[in-house]
Design a protein around this motif. Structure first.
Motif, mmCIF file in Angstrom:
data_model
loop_
_atom_site.group_PDB
_atom_site.id
_atom_site.type_symbol
_atom_site.label_atom_id
_atom_site.label_comp_id
_atom_site.label_asym_id
_atom_site.label_seq_id
_atom_site.Cartn_x
_atom_site.Cartn_y
_atom_site.Cartn_z
ATOM 1 N N UNK A 1 0.814 -1.223 0.000
ATOM 2 C CA UNK A 1 0.000 0.000 0.000
ATOM 3 C C UNK A 1 0.841 1.263 0.000
ATOM 4 N N UNK A 2 2.099 1.156 0.399
ATOM 5 C CA UNK A 2 2.927 2.358 0.484
ATOM 6 C C UNK A 2 4.119 2.308 -0.472
ATOM 7 N N UNK A 3 4.093 1.342 -1.380
ATOM 8 C CA UNK A 3 5.196 1.191 -2.328
ATOM 9 C C UNK A 3 4.653 0.755 -3.682
ATOM 10 N N UNK A 4 5.110 1.417 -4.734
ATOM 11 C CA UNK A 4 4.641 1.124 -6.087
ATOM 12 C C UNK A 4 5.462 -0.026 -6.667
ATOM 13 N N UNK A 5 4.760 -0.998 -7.257
ATOM 14 C CA UNK A 5 5.417 -2.083 -7.986
ATOM 15 C C UNK A 5 5.430 -1.714 -9.468
ATOM 16 N N UNK A 6 6.629 -1.712 -10.069
ATOM 17 C CA UNK A 6 6.760 -1.355 -11.483
ATOM 18 C C UNK A 6 7.349 -2.544 -12.251
ATOM 19 N N UNK A 7 6.722 -2.899 -13.353
ATOM 20 C CA UNK A 7 7.158 -4.036 -14.170
ATOM 21 C C UNK A 7 7.152 -3.630 -15.641
ATOM 22 N N UNK A 8 8.281 -3.911 -16.303
ATOM 23 C CA UNK A 8 8.349 -3.669 -17.752
ATOM 24 C C UNK A 8 8.327 -5.017 -18.468
ATOM 25 N N UNK A 9 7.397 -5.176 -19.402
ATOM 26 C CA UNK A 9 7.265 -6.413 -20.167
ATOM 27 C C UNK A 9 7.847 -6.167 -21.565
ATOM 28 N N UNK A 10 9.009 -6.804 -21.825
ATOM 29 C CA UNK A 10 9.665 -6.619 -23.122
ATOM 30 C C UNK A 10 8.821 -7.154 -24.270
ATOM 31 N N UNK A 11 8.065 -8.242 -23.980
ATOM 32 C CA UNK A 11 7.270 -8.871 -25.031
ATOM 33 C C UNK A 11 6.272 -7.926 -25.658
ATOM 34 N N UNK A 12 5.602 -7.125 -24.855
ATOM 35 C CA UNK A 12 4.599 -6.187 -25.378
ATOM 36 C C UNK A 12 5.099 -4.749 -25.304
ATOM 37 N N UNK A 13 6.354 -4.597 -24.826
ATOM 38 C CA UNK A 13 6.974 -3.278 -24.694
ATOM 39 C C UNK A 13 6.049 -2.298 -23.958
ATOM 40 N N UNK A 14 5.605 -2.745 -22.802
ATOM 41 C CA UNK A 14 4.704 -1.929 -21.975
ATOM 42 C C UNK A 14 5.181 -1.926 -20.523
ATOM 43 N N UNK A 15 4.867 -0.838 -19.828
ATOM 44 C CA UNK A 15 5.242 -0.690 -18.417
ATOM 45 C C UNK A 15 3.974 -0.651 -17.577
ATOM 46 N N UNK A 16 4.026 -1.387 -16.467
ATOM 47 C CA UNK A 16 2.876 -1.459 -15.560
ATOM 48 C C UNK A 16 3.289 -0.940 -14.175
ATOM 49 N N UNK A 17 2.498 -0.007 -13.649
ATOM 50 C CA UNK A 17 2.680 0.471 -12.279
ATOM 51 C C UNK A 17 1.458 0.026 -11.469
ATOM 52 N N UNK A 18 1.701 -0.605 -10.310
ATOM 53 C CA UNK A 18 0.588 -1.130 -9.500
ATOM 54 C C UNK A 18 0.813 -0.781 -8.028
ATOM 55 N N UNK A 19 -0.266 -0.401 -7.353
ATOM 56 C CA UNK A 19 -0.223 -0.158 -5.909
ATOM 57 C C UNK A 19 -1.550 -0.598 -5.299
ATOM 58 N N UNK A 20 -1.511 -1.026 -4.074
ATOM 59 C CA UNK A 20 -2.722 -1.471 -3.366
ATOM 60 C C UNK A 20 -3.417 -0.269 -2.732
ATOM 61 N N UNK A 21 -4.679 -0.040 -3.093
ATOM 62 C CA UNK A 21 -5.429 1.093 -2.536
ATOM 63 C C UNK A 21 -6.336 0.680 -1.385
ATOM 64 N N UNK A 22 -6.944 -0.502 -1.506
ATOM 65 C CA UNK A 22 -7.831 -1.062 -0.482
ATOM 66 C C UNK A 22 -7.471 -2.539 -0.359
ATOM 67 N N UNK A 23 -7.976 -3.226 0.671
ATOM 68 C CA UNK A 23 -7.601 -4.634 0.840
ATOM 69 C C UNK A 23 -7.702 -5.479 -0.423
ATOM 70 N N UNK A 24 -8.696 -5.224 -1.278
ATOM 71 C CA UNK A 24 -8.872 -6.035 -2.488
ATOM 72 C C UNK A 24 -8.926 -5.185 -3.759
ATOM 73 N N UNK A 25 -8.461 -3.957 -3.676
ATOM 74 C CA UNK A 25 -8.527 -3.066 -4.840
ATOM 75 C C UNK A 25 -7.144 -2.478 -5.135
ATOM 76 N N UNK A 26 -6.789 -2.493 -6.418
ATOM 77 C CA UNK A 26 -5.469 -2.051 -6.857
ATOM 78 C C UNK A 26 -5.613 -0.944 -7.901
ATOM 79 N N UNK A 27 -4.693 0.015 -7.836
ATOM 80 C CA UNK A 27 -4.617 1.033 -8.886
ATOM 81 C C UNK A 27 -3.562 0.558 -9.875
#
Length: 467
Positions: free
Chosen positions: A396-422
């Motif tokens: 909830x207090x740290x952003x997870x960042x993942x780059x996928x070379x296969x689709x050349x896209x970057x994903x940023x994910x963080x937990x906002x609520x117990x079961x909800x993610x931004x």
């Protein structure tokens, strides 16, 4: 010889007219009326008026110091001061080394004083019962009220612990709202029936409103994290209705003062800090509701009207997301629900008939986007999103960042609520240290959890007027 004359019977004198005097009021009737007024003033947040009233009564009864009523008056002066500090959240002020918690200490001393009054009437019951009837009734009334006020103070001590727990949770990354609901439910269950005398009706009503409002708000926060549209709406409505009823019974108000030359204005509120904090909490949850169920709500009106309504919220989350997406050129910003383990089966957005049966979603459908901008969530990226959420611990207090070379896209994910993610998706390589993206997601996540608002209960935070 003449007969003696029969003496005339004396005429009955007419009764003298006497001025009419009002009947004397029964012993204790005046004092009982004052008690009624005193507790009504407390329930209206008029703590200073209640104290002033008892201060005047103290002066009148100086000569009878030591009587049950004089002792009661002294206790009620302290009681009104304690209640004012409680409602101002003064008990959460920082405690410096060697400094006692003044409110807890005041309530502790009040408990002792009220018990002494109650015990003194019981110990002298044989004397009390020998007094005139009205005096007996009044002494017993004071004893009865003291016993119930002791129960009220015990309840206050529990709610003080409760708010301290909330303020601590505001600084924790893992917030368990259900724990808070369990605590406030226990307080309501144990204490709500222990001070029921009609004279204390206003006090009991105020206590009940406070506990019910925070309970409804916490319940709505839990339900919102499970995307329960109708149940969340009902809890928010209950909290709004009870806040309105509680506030309408008080003497507090909001006034707008214009600045010099009419160029600026300032809203000044006389609501106690606790009431303002609850009011703000409700407004923040309404703003959060407007984001979580934006698609559902927008179908009930025009896009222009929906945008205008969103702008009226305490926080305009939709506009924040739009501005962020445009500035960073994100492909998509979504709120993703992990519907696998939530208590109720996820039925999809909006209202559903309670008797309609639904199967628990599986596969990609078990991670629906409850909010997506711009447009629908990108289906070609969804297998990646689901895999990242399900295979990693997203904090909830740290952003997870993942780059996928296969689709050349970057994903940023963080937990906002117990079961909800931004989730933010870019169709290009993006630095995982991008400060603007990271700060935005951390701030938005914290605001949606109301963590910042919980932390405003901490010392040094101003409650109520900020936006």
């Amino acid at each position: 010889m003449s007969q003696p004359s029969t003496p005339k019977s004396p005429s009955t004198p007419k009764p003298l007219s006497t001025p009419k005097t009002p009947p004397m009021s029964p012993i204790g009737a005046k004092e009982e009326s004052q008690l009624q007024t005193y507790f009504e003033l407390l329930s209206q947040f008029a703590f200073d008026k209640a104290k002033d009233m008892m201060d005047k009564e103290k002066e009148i009864h100086k000569a009878s110091f030591g009587s049950s009523w004089a002792l009661m008056v002294h206790s009620l002066i302290q009681f009104s001061v304690a209640e004012k500090i409680y409602m101002s959240l003064g008990f959460l002020e920082q405690k410096w080394f060697g400094r006692k918690d003044t409110l807890r200490n005041s309530y502790f001393l009040l408990l002792g004083e009220l018990r002494r009054i109650e015990d003194s009437v019981r110990q002298q019951e044989h004397i009390v019962l020998g007094l005139p009837g009205p005096m007996v009734e009044f002494e017993l009334l004071l004893s009865h009220l003291c016993g119930q006020l002791c129960e009220y103070i015990r309840a206050r001590q529990k709610t003080m612990d409760f708010y301290e727990q909330i303020s601590t949770m505001g600084t924790n990354k893992n917030m368990n709202y259900q724990d808070l609901v369990d605590v406030i439910a226990e307080i309501i269950h144990v204490h709500s029936k222990n001070f029921h005398h009609p004279i204390l009706a206003g006090l009991k009503s105020s206590f009940t409103y406070e506990c019910d409002v925070i309970n409804h708000l916490l319940q709505s926060q839990i339900l919102m994290s499970q995307a329960e549209f109708l149940q969340t709406l009902l809890q928010l409505h209950q909290s709004h209705s009870k806040l309105t009823s509680w506030g309408s019974a008080s003497q507090a108000k909001e006034t707008t003062k214009k600045g010099m030359f009419g160029h600026s204005s300032k809203t000044v509120s006389t609501w106690p800090a606790l009431y303002q904090w609850l009011l703000r909490y409700k407004s923040l949850l309404v703003a959060k509701f407007s984001l979580y169920f934006y698609d559902v709500l927008s179908k009930q009106t025009t896009p222009v009207e929906m945008k205008a309504l969103s702008a009226k919220n305490l926080e305009d989350y939709f506009t924040k997301v739009v501005a962020f997406q445009k500035k960073t050129d994100a492909l998509n910003v979504s709120l993703v629900l992990d519907a696998q383990d939530i208590e109720q089966v996820y039925k999809g957005p909006g209202y559903h008939h309670p008797d309609k049966q639904f199967d628990r979603p599986t596969g990609l459908d078990s991670y629906p986007a409850i909010f997506s901008y711009p447009g629908d969530h990108p289906g070609n990226h969804w297998p990646n999103v689901v895999m990242m959420i399900s295979d990693r611990v997203i904090e909830t207090d740290k952003v997870t960042c993942i780059y996928d070379k296969g689709v050349q896209s970057t994903y940023f994910i963080i937990n906002a609520d117990p079961k909800i993610y931004i989730v933010v998706i870019y169709d290009s390589k993006k630095s995982e240290k991008d400060s603007y993206v990271n700060n935005f997601l951390i701030d938005l996540s914290s605001m949606l959890r109301c963590a910042k608002h919980f932390a405003t209960l901490k010392p040094g935070s101003r409650v109520g007027s900020r936006k």
